[in-house]
Scaffold this motif. Structure first.
Motif, PDB file in Angstrom:
ATOM      1  N   VAL A 194      14.725   5.328   1.551  1.00 38.55           N
ATOM      2  CA  VAL A 194      13.346   4.950   1.339  1.00 38.55           C
ATOM      3  C   VAL A 194      12.798   5.585   0.350  1.00 38.55           C
ATOM      4  N   ASP A 195      12.032   4.885  -0.472  1.00 41.03           N
ATOM      5  CA  ASP A 195      11.062   5.352  -1.693  1.00 41.03           C
ATOM      6  C   ASP A 195       9.875   4.750  -1.545  1.00 41.03           C
ATOM      7  N   SER A 196       8.763   5.659  -1.413  1.00 44.79           N
ATOM      8  CA  SER A 196       7.445   4.889  -1.522  1.00 44.79           C
ATOM      9  C   SER A 196       6.527   5.831  -2.163  1.00 44.79           C
TER      10      SER A 196
ATOM     11  N   ARG B 176       0.855  -1.226  -0.008  1.00 47.74           N
ATOM     12  CA  ARG B 176       0.176   0.023   0.046  1.00 47.74           C
ATOM     13  C   ARG B 176       0.939   1.225  -0.095  1.00 47.74           C
ATOM     14  N   GLY B 177       2.133   0.980   0.245  1.00 48.26           N
ATOM     15  CA  GLY B 177       3.082   2.437   0.414  1.00 48.26           C
ATOM     16  C   GLY B 177       2.833   3.171   1.727  1.00 48.26           C
ATOM     17  N   ILE B 178       3.652   4.266   1.665  1.00 45.36           N
ATOM     18  CA  ILE B 178       3.833   5.128   2.642  1.00 45.36           C
ATOM     19  C   ILE B 178       3.097   6.386   2.390  1.00 45.36           C
ATOM     20  N   ASP B 179       2.499   7.193   2.896  1.00 48.11           N
ATOM     21  CA  ASP B 179       2.035   8.427   2.899  1.00 48.11           C
ATOM     22  C   ASP B 179       3.089   9.396   3.047  1.00 48.11           C
TER      23      ASP B 179
ATOM     24  N   GLY C 153       3.650   0.552  -3.648  1.00 47.74           N
ATOM     25  CA  GLY C 153       4.634  -0.117  -2.784  1.00 47.74           C
ATOM     26  C   GLY C 153       5.591   0.770  -2.295  1.00 47.74           C
ATOM     27  N   THR C 154       6.849   0.172  -1.652  1.00 47.45           N
ATOM     28  CA  THR C 154       7.928   0.669  -0.821  1.00 47.45           C
ATOM     29  C   THR C 154       9.077   0.127  -1.203  1.00 47.45           C
ATOM     30  N   THR C 155      10.089   0.837  -1.316  1.00 52.46           N
ATOM     31  CA  THR C 155      11.227   0.354  -1.490  1.00 52.46           C
ATOM     32  C   THR C 155      12.348   0.793  -0.495  1.00 52.46           C
ATOM     33  N   PHE C 156      13.070  -0.063   0.162  1.00 53.16           N
ATOM     34  CA  PHE C 156      14.065   0.147   1.347  1.00 53.16           C
ATOM     35  C   PHE C 156      15.471  -0.224   0.716  1.00 53.16           C
ATOM     36  N   THR C 157      16.266   0.733   0.665  1.00 50.31           N
ATOM     37  CA  THR C 157      17.655   0.329   0.210  1.00 50.31           C
ATOM     38  C   THR C 157      18.901   0.582   1.371  1.00 50.31           C
TER      39      THR C 157
END
Length: 334
Positions: free
Chosen positions: A308-310, A261-264, A315-319
């Motif tokens: 963090v990219d969301s 759902r991703g992050i606001d 969706g969300t991407t943690f690097t």
């Protein structure tokens, strides 16, 4: 300090100045009193007053200067020695209070240590029946019931694990063992522990670990991966979670990407704060707001950088960007 010294004694200075003005006034109105002699007396007495203030300043201020410059701690050895009755009163009262605070702090520290040891002991004791429960669940033939029980067992297991690591974090520097860690077994082990949950939600994994080894602590890195994967699964529907690692500019980049759902955007700056839960789904009572907070504390000790990219609904991407070897070398030499 000179200004404060004079302000502290302004009443005495004004009194002396008033007495000198009174003497001049009496000499002015009374012809029997020689004005020249009074002026001479006033001049000499003013010099004596200035000399007296200078001497008192040199004698009285060292105590207060030392008191002002000392560290804000409970170390009584750094407390300045008194050189006057009033300073002795200050020294006695402050030192007595500091001694009481030291004793109270010591008692509280002992109680906290006892509480921590009891909690850690309790967690380890609870793991024994949990292991027995897992063996019993594995023998069940009803697949649906087995899947549900495994999921609930896993939730309890992860909450206990989170609590265990939370109590150890204040002493993480003493527990670190930095070495070359092979990512593949670490990642697959965490995925295996989440297998039943992933099967229940229809989630698969796409793994591409081009860079296999990183410089880190295997135990604490496992906890970070566990928290990030748990969040990715929790907030995703049937989809794939991608794990990929590459080397860029001499650093290993490990990416964990989900299609949840991703992050606001308004939540992004706060996701690592203690106790913070998403404003997009604030009714989620299962969220404790501790997972990412603990993850952030651990990654700081491991010198890992988070990117963090969301986007909501995408969706969300943690690097995770791992440090170079020389960064840990510098840390040990400090």
């Amino acid at each position: 300090m000179i200004r404060r010294f004079l302000l502290e004694r302004i009443s005495w200075i004004l009194l002396i100045a008033g007495l000198q003005l009174l003497a001049l006034f009496m000499a002015f109105v009374d012809q029997a009193v020689p004005l020249t002699s009074v002026l001479y007396y006033t001049f000499l007495s003013s010099i004596l007053v200035i000399l007296f203030l200078f001497i008192r300043y040199r004698k009285e201020t060292p105590f207060y200067v030392a008191l002002e410059e000392r560290d804000n701690d409970l170390d009584l050895t750094t407390f300045p020695e008194a050189d006057s009755p009033f300073e002795a009163v200050i020294e006695r009262n402050v030192c007595e209070q500091m001694e009481q605070l030291k004793q109270e702090a010591s008692r509280n520290q002992i109680l906290l240590e006892q509480e921590k040891d009891e909690l850690l002991s309790w967690i380890h004791e609870v793991k024994t029946p949990l292991t027995a429960m897992q063996l019993i669940i594995d023998r069940l033939n009803d697949y649906k019931l087995k899947s549900q029980l495994t999921f609930e067992w896993m939730r309890i297991h992860f909450l206990l694990d989170q609590q265990l690591h939370q109590k150890r974090i204040p002493f993480i520097e003493n527990d670190l063992y930095i070495e070359e860690v092979n990512l593949e077994p670490l990642v697959f082990n965490e995925i295996k522990s989440l297998k039943s949950w992933c099967m229940q939600k229809g989630i698969g994994f796409d793994i591409d670990l081009q860079a296999e080894k990183v410089l880190s602590d295997a135990k604490w890195l496992s906890f970070i991966l566990r928290q990030l994967l748990t969040n990715a699964i929790k907030y995703s529907g049937p989809s794939e979670i991608t794990l990929a690692s590459v080397e860029q500019d001499g650093r290993i980049h490990l990416t964990i990407q989900d299609e949840g759902r991703g992050i606001d955007p308004r939540d992004l700056p706060r996701i690592f704060e203690k106790g913070f839960t998403s404003t997009a789904d604030h009714q989620d009572k299962a969220a404790t707001g501790m997972g990412l907070y603990l993850t952030d504390r651990i990654r700081q000790a491991l010198k890992i950088t988070f990117n963090v990219d969301s986007r909501l609904g995408e969706g969300t991407t943690f690097t995770l960007v791992f440090p170079k070897e020389n960064e840990f070398t510098k840390l040990r030499s400090m």
